[in-house]
Design an enzyme around this catalytic site. Sequence first.
Site, short mmCIF file in Angstrom:
data_model
loop_
_atom_site.label_atom_id
_atom_site.label_comp_id
_atom_site.label_asym_id
_atom_site.label_seq_id
_atom_site.Cartn_x
_atom_site.Cartn_y
_atom_site.Cartn_z
N HIS A 104 11.83 -1.01 1.82
CA HIS A 104 12.61 -2.04 1.11
C HIS A 104 13.74 -1.44 0.28
O HIS A 104 14.83 -2.02 0.22
CB HIS A 104 11.70 -2.87 0.21
N HIS A 119 6.38 2.39 1.75
CA HIS A 119 6.89 1.15 2.33
C HIS A 119 7.87 0.45 1.36
O HIS A 119 8.97 0.04 1.76
CB HIS A 119 5.74 0.21 2.70
N GLU A 143 10.83 -8.24 6.75
CA GLU A 143 9.74 -7.26 6.97
C GLU A 143 9.76 -6.67 8.38
O GLU A 143 9.56 -5.48 8.56
CB GLU A 143 8.36 -7.90 6.73
N SER A 180 9.46 1.73 7.49
CA SER A 180 8.65 2.64 6.66
C SER A 180 7.51 3.26 7.47
O SER A 180 6.72 4.02 6.92
CB SER A 180 8.06 1.89 5.46
N1 TIH Z 1 2.92 -0.77 8.09
C1 TIH Z 1 3.82 -0.31 7.06
C2 TIH Z 1 3.87 1.21 7.01
O1 TIH Z 1 3.02 1.88 7.58
O2 TIH Z 1 4.76 1.76 6.35
C3 TIH Z 1 3.47 -0.87 5.70
C4 TIH Z 1 3.54 -2.38 5.66
C5 TIH Z 1 4.54 -3.16 6.07
C6 TIH Z 1 4.31 -4.54 5.89
C7 TIH Z 1 3.17 -4.78 5.39
S1 TIH Z 1 2.39 -3.29 5.10
FE FE2 Z 2 7.12 -5.32 2.47
#
Ligand code: TIH
Ligand code: FE2
Length: 298
Positions: free
Chosen positions: A167, A162, A208, A227
Site C-alpha cells: 500500500h 503488505h 488490493e 507485496s
Molecule cells: N498476501 C499478501 C502478501 O503475502 O503480502 C498479504 C495480503 C494481501 C491482502 C490481504 S493479506
Molecule cells: Fe491491504
Amino acid sequence: MFEEGQYFAPVTADEDGSLKVHLGADHPGFADPAYRARRDALATLASSWRPGEPCPTADYTAEEHEVWRVVSEALVTKHRAYACREFLDGKESLGLPIDRIPQLAEVSEWLAPLTGFSYRPAAGLVPLREFYGALADKAFWSTQYVRHHSVPLYTPEPDVLHEVVGHGNTLANPRFTALYELAGQASRRVVSTEALEFVSKVFWFTLEFGVLWEAGELKAYGAGILSSPGEIEAFRGMNIRPLDIAAMGTQLYDITDYQDVLYVAESFTQLEDVVGTFWAECTDDSIARVLARTPAHA
Ligand code: TIH
Ligand code: FE2
C-alpha cells in the site's frame, strides 16, 4: 471458502491491559513461542497509540529486519517486471529502505509532502467502517507485525510488508490516493451493511488485487499482489475478467489463497473513470438496485 475482507487473528486483552493474539493452529507461527511473544508485544504497542500521536516505535529484531530484506529484495525485479507505472512512480518517490523495516511514523513523514497520507497502528482487525472511513481523512490503519520467517513469499495475513511495500508505494502517488479517498468517502456515505460490504469488495478487487493493461502487458496495481513475491509471479495465469462494478461487488473469494479471479482495467484512466466514479456517486439505493439484479457469483 473463507471470506471476511482480510484474515486477522483474534486479539483479546489481559487484566493488565496487555494484548494476546490468538493464532490458529494452522498459522505458521503457531508453534513458535518467540514469534507469538512478538505478536503479543506489537499488538500491545499498537493499542497504546492515541489519535493525534505518531505511530509508536516498534523495536524490530534482526530476524524481522531480515524477513523484510528478503521480501523487499525479491520484489525489486518483480516490481520492475509486473507493477504498473503509477506504482513504480510512487515507489521511486517514496524510496523505502530495502535492508531494514522502516517505522510507520517515518513512512508517514515521507508520505506527508507526497500525498498527505499517514498511517495509524492497528492492534488487530479494524472494523470495516473505521478502516474505510479513515481513508477519507487520508489515514491508513496498518498492522505493524512481520509475517513468520517461514512464509516470506505469501501470507493471507496483512503484515507490515503488505501495508508498507504494497500500500505505501501506492499511497505515495496522488492518482492512487484520490481513489483511496473516494473509497473512504463512499464508505461514509452508505448506511447499510450490505452497501458497505459492496464498497469494500470493489476495493478488494481493485486497490488490493487489481490488474490493468499497460502497452499490451498485464500489470498489477493491487497492493495484495505487489507485496507477495509468490502471487506476483502467478497473477497473469489467473481468470482475468473485464472491469465490472456489479461483478466485483458480489464476487465470492477465498482470502487464504492466491486470488484466482481478477478484474482488469483497460488503463489507469479507465480505473479512475469506472471505479473512481462508482465510489464518488454510490448510495445505498444505487447499490441496492445493482444487488437486486445480480446473483452472488461463486
Ligand atoms: N498476501 C499478501 C502478501 O503475502 O503480502 C498479504 C495480503 C494481501 C491482502 C490481504 S493479506
Ligand atoms: Fe491491504
